[in-house]
Design a protein around this motif. Structure first.
Motif, PDB file in Angstrom:
ATOM      1  N   PHE A   1       0.711  -1.372   0.058  1.00 31.65           N
ATOM      2  CA  PHE A   1       0.195   0.261   0.171  1.00 31.65           C
ATOM      3  C   PHE A   1       1.228   1.049   0.326  1.00 31.65           C
ATOM      4  N   TRP A   2       0.799   1.379  -1.149  1.00 30.88           N
ATOM      5  CA  TRP A   2       1.857   3.031  -1.000  1.00 30.88           C
ATOM      6  C   TRP A   2       1.130   4.107  -0.438  1.00 30.88           C
ATOM      7  N   ALA A   3       0.358   4.613  -1.282  1.00 25.56           N
ATOM      8  CA  ALA A   3      -0.943   5.613  -0.661  1.00 25.56           C
ATOM      9  C   ALA A   3      -1.243   5.391  -0.407  1.00 25.56           C
ATOM     10  N   PRO A   4      -2.204   4.882   0.855  1.00 25.06           N
ATOM     11  CA  PRO A   4      -3.281   4.625   1.722  1.00 25.06           C
ATOM     12  C   PRO A   4      -3.853   5.913   1.867  1.00 25.06           C
ATOM     13  N   VAL A   5      -5.635   5.701   1.989  1.00 29.54           N
ATOM     14  CA  VAL A   5      -5.607   7.264   2.514  1.00 29.54           C
ATOM     15  C   VAL A   5      -6.169   6.574   3.567  1.00 29.54           C
ATOM     16  N   ALA A   6      -6.795   8.042   4.237  1.00 34.75           N
ATOM     17  CA  ALA A   6      -6.274   8.339   5.619  1.00 34.75           C
ATOM     18  C   ALA A   6      -7.581   7.396   6.292  1.00 34.75           C
ATOM     19  N   ASP A   7      -8.592   6.950   6.079  1.00 39.27           N
ATOM     20  CA  ASP A   7      -9.755   6.098   6.766  1.00 39.27           C
ATOM     21  C   ASP A   7      -9.452   4.517   6.442  1.00 39.27           C
ATOM     22  N   ASP A   8      -8.643   4.600   5.264  1.00 42.85           N
ATOM     23  CA  ASP A   8      -7.908   2.582   5.622  1.00 42.85           C
ATOM     24  C   ASP A   8      -6.198   2.722   6.540  1.00 42.85           C
ATOM     25  N   VAL A   9      -5.774   3.797   6.331  1.00 41.78           N
ATOM     26  CA  VAL A   9      -4.838   4.120   7.338  1.00 41.78           C
ATOM     27  C   VAL A   9      -5.257   3.833   9.137  1.00 41.78           C
ATOM     28  N   LYS A  10      -6.373   4.671   8.953  1.00 40.50           N
ATOM     29  CA  LYS A  10      -6.880   4.456  10.509  1.00 40.50           C
ATOM     30  C   LYS A  10      -7.449   3.275  11.172  1.00 40.50           C
ATOM     31  N   ARG A  11      -8.675   2.736   9.681  1.00 47.75           N
ATOM     32  CA  ARG A  11      -8.805   0.948  10.477  1.00 47.75           C
ATOM     33  C   ARG A  11      -7.512   0.311  10.604  1.00 47.75           C
ATOM     34  N   ILE A  12      -6.838   0.059   9.523  1.00 46.21           N
ATOM     35  CA  ILE A  12      -5.650  -0.578   9.800  1.00 46.21           C
ATOM     36  C   ILE A  12      -4.811  -1.072  11.410  1.00 46.21           C
ATOM     37  N   ARG A  13      -4.359   1.009  11.641  1.00 51.40           N
ATOM     38  CA  ARG A  13      -4.103   0.876  13.158  1.00 51.40           C
ATOM     39  C   ARG A  13      -4.896  -0.002  13.957  1.00 51.40           C
TER      40      ARG A  13
ATOM     41  N   GLU B   1       7.307   4.692   4.796  1.00 53.66           N
ATOM     42  CA  GLU B   1       7.095   6.264   5.726  1.00 53.66           C
ATOM     43  C   GLU B   1       6.731   5.483   6.955  1.00 53.66           C
ATOM     44  N   GLN B   2       7.004   6.273   8.065  1.00 50.51           N
ATOM     45  CA  GLN B   2       6.511   5.970   9.316  1.00 50.51           C
ATOM     46  C   GLN B   2       6.517   7.770  10.198  1.00 50.51           C
ATOM     47  N   LEU B   3       5.137   7.712  11.425  1.00 50.75           N
ATOM     48  CA  LEU B   3       5.790   8.902  12.380  1.00 50.75           C
ATOM     49  C   LEU B   3       6.708   9.058  12.976  1.00 50.75           C
ATOM     50  N   LYS B   4       7.298  10.107  13.364  1.00 47.79           N
ATOM     51  CA  LYS B   4       8.361  10.212  14.966  1.00 47.79           C
ATOM     52  C   LYS B   4       7.635   9.389  15.666  1.00 47.79           C
ATOM     53  N   LYS B   5       6.581   9.698  16.001  1.00 45.82           N
ATOM     54  CA  LYS B   5       5.768   9.447  17.332  1.00 45.82           C
ATOM     55  C   LYS B   5       4.276   8.187  16.752  1.00 45.82           C
ATOM     56  N   THR B   6       4.673   7.770  18.161  1.00 45.47           N
ATOM     57  CA  THR B   6       2.548   7.384  17.698  1.00 45.47           C
ATOM     58  C   THR B   6       1.814   8.081  17.632  1.00 45.47           C
ATOM     59  N   PRO B   7       0.742   7.691  16.113  1.00 38.00           N
ATOM     60  CA  PRO B   7      -0.573   8.956  16.181  1.00 38.00           C
ATOM     61  C   PRO B   7      -0.725   9.630  17.231  1.00 38.00           C
ATOM     62  N   ARG B   8      -1.763  10.336  17.042  1.00 34.78           N
ATOM     63  CA  ARG B   8      -2.414  10.846  18.057  1.00 34.78           C
ATOM     64  C   ARG B   8      -3.844   9.629  17.778  1.00 34.78           C
ATOM     65  N   GLY B   9      -3.736   9.322  19.395  1.00 36.48           N
ATOM     66  CA  GLY B   9      -5.264   8.583  19.981  1.00 36.48           C
ATOM     67  C   GLY B   9      -5.007   7.286  20.805  1.00 36.48           C
ATOM     68  N   PHE B  10      -3.720   6.715  20.112  1.00 35.62           N
ATOM     69  CA  PHE B  10      -3.212   5.699  20.275  1.00 35.62           C
ATOM     70  C   PHE B  10      -2.163   6.490  21.246  1.00 35.62           C
ATOM     71  N   ASP B  11      -2.251   5.028  22.355  1.00 37.90           N
ATOM     72  CA  ASP B  11      -1.132   5.428  23.729  1.00 37.90           C
ATOM     73  C   ASP B  11       0.096   4.914  23.347  1.00 37.90           C
ATOM     74  N   ALA B  12       1.021   6.431  23.477  1.00 35.15           N
ATOM     75  CA  ALA B  12       2.917   6.013  23.077  1.00 35.15           C
ATOM     76  C   ALA B  12       3.192   4.794  23.547  1.00 35.15           C
ATOM     77  N   ASP B  13       3.007   4.408  25.107  1.00 32.66           N
ATOM     78  CA  ASP B  13       3.597   3.101  25.332  1.00 32.66           C
ATOM     79  C   ASP B  13       2.538   1.200  24.665  1.00 32.66           C
ATOM     80  N   HIS B  14       2.108   1.843  23.553  1.00 31.70           N
ATOM     81  CA  HIS B  14       1.319   0.798  23.210  1.00 31.70           C
ATOM     82  C   HIS B  14       2.589  -0.390  22.203  1.00 31.70           C
ATOM     83  N   GLU B  15       1.770  -1.534  23.543  1.00 32.90           N
ATOM     84  CA  GLU B  15       3.249  -2.844  22.386  1.00 32.90           C
ATOM     85  C   GLU B  15       3.517  -2.906  21.001  1.00 32.90           C
ATOM     86  N   ALA B  16       2.551  -2.252  20.044  1.00 31.71           N
ATOM     87  CA  ALA B  16       2.821  -2.259  19.001  1.00 31.71           C
ATOM     88  C   ALA B  16       2.548  -1.180  18.032  1.00 31.71           C
TER      89      ALA B  16
END
Length: 229
Positions: free
Chosen positions: A117-129, A158-173
């Motif tokens: 998935f090269w350029a997934p739309v925002a809704d898809d990324v949200k569902r995956i996360r 590509e990755q975010l530098k930090k855990t995305p908003r809405g998710f615990d920074a200490d999440h196991e994944a």
């Protein structure tokens, strides 16, 4: 040239010469050579599509139509060279229950076969996360399987530098939640690309993507209860 659906040395030689003479005058003077080599790449893409269709269902109708244009879009780029110095193509999976795609790029010193998935739309990324956050075990099992590791080593993109908003920074994944792209890439040496075995290995690489693509397809096409969305 088209009797043997492989990548020929002459095709790489053309790309190497193009890289040294990346201008319209040279290309126009050598367009006949380009067209001859393009026929060979189209034959390879057709053969690869036939193999791919033996284990997946592909929407792309032909190898020729899978190929991307060699002409660069320079409108928003500082690099104004008019031509790509690689052959490349992509195959789209058919129907909404088969998500993701396949890609190949043929270039001296920089050939790879990839997908995902090269350029997934925002809704898809949200569902995956959200699915990863609920239970990362299925994805981790796929990414740690020996066939996956031996073929792709690791998930890329590509990755975010930090855990995305809405998710615990200490999440196991947290490491998986940071991804914005989900790419599987296998690199090949020039020797491997020019060998008679490359077509088979390219298809083998696509086959190795299926557990990952099937997992993603399930996440993106069904709700948590397994019902269609």
């Amino acid at each position: 040239m088209t009797n043997n659906p492989k990548i020929h040395t002459s095709g790489f030689e053309f790309l190497q010469t193009l890289k040294k003479n990346n201008n319209r005058e040279w290309f126009n003077d050598n367009k006949t050579v380009y067209q001859q080599e393009l026929v060979s790449v189209e034959a390879f893409a057709d053969a690869l599509l036939a193999l791919l269709n033996s284990h997946d269902v592909i929407e792309t109708p032909s190898g020729k139509q899978s190929l991307l244009r060699i002409y660069r879009d320079t409108r928003f780029s500082k690099d104004k060279t008019p031509y790509k110095t690689h052959w490349s193509g992509g195959f789209r999976r058919a129907a909404k229950y088969r998500r993701g795609g396949y890609y190949f790029q043929l270039e001296p010193g920089n050939t790879f076969v990839g997908g995902g998935f090269w350029a997934p739309v925002a809704d898809d990324v949200k569902r995956i996360r959200e699915d990863i956050a609920f239970d990362p075990t299925p994805l981790r099992k796929i990414l740690s399987a020996k066939p996956f590791v031996s073929t792709f080593k690791t998930l890329q993109g590509e990755q975010l530098k930090k855990t995305p908003r809405g998710f615990d920074a200490d999440h196991e994944a947290a490491d998986l939640l940071r991804y914005k792209q989900y790419l599987l890439i296998r690199n090949f040496s020039d020797e491997e690309v020019l060998s008679d075995n490359f077509l088979k290995e390219a298809d083998k690489t696509f086959r190795a993507m299926r557990p990952f693509l099937d997992y993603m397809s399930d996440v993106l096409s069904t709700d948590p209860n397994g019902l269609d969305v």
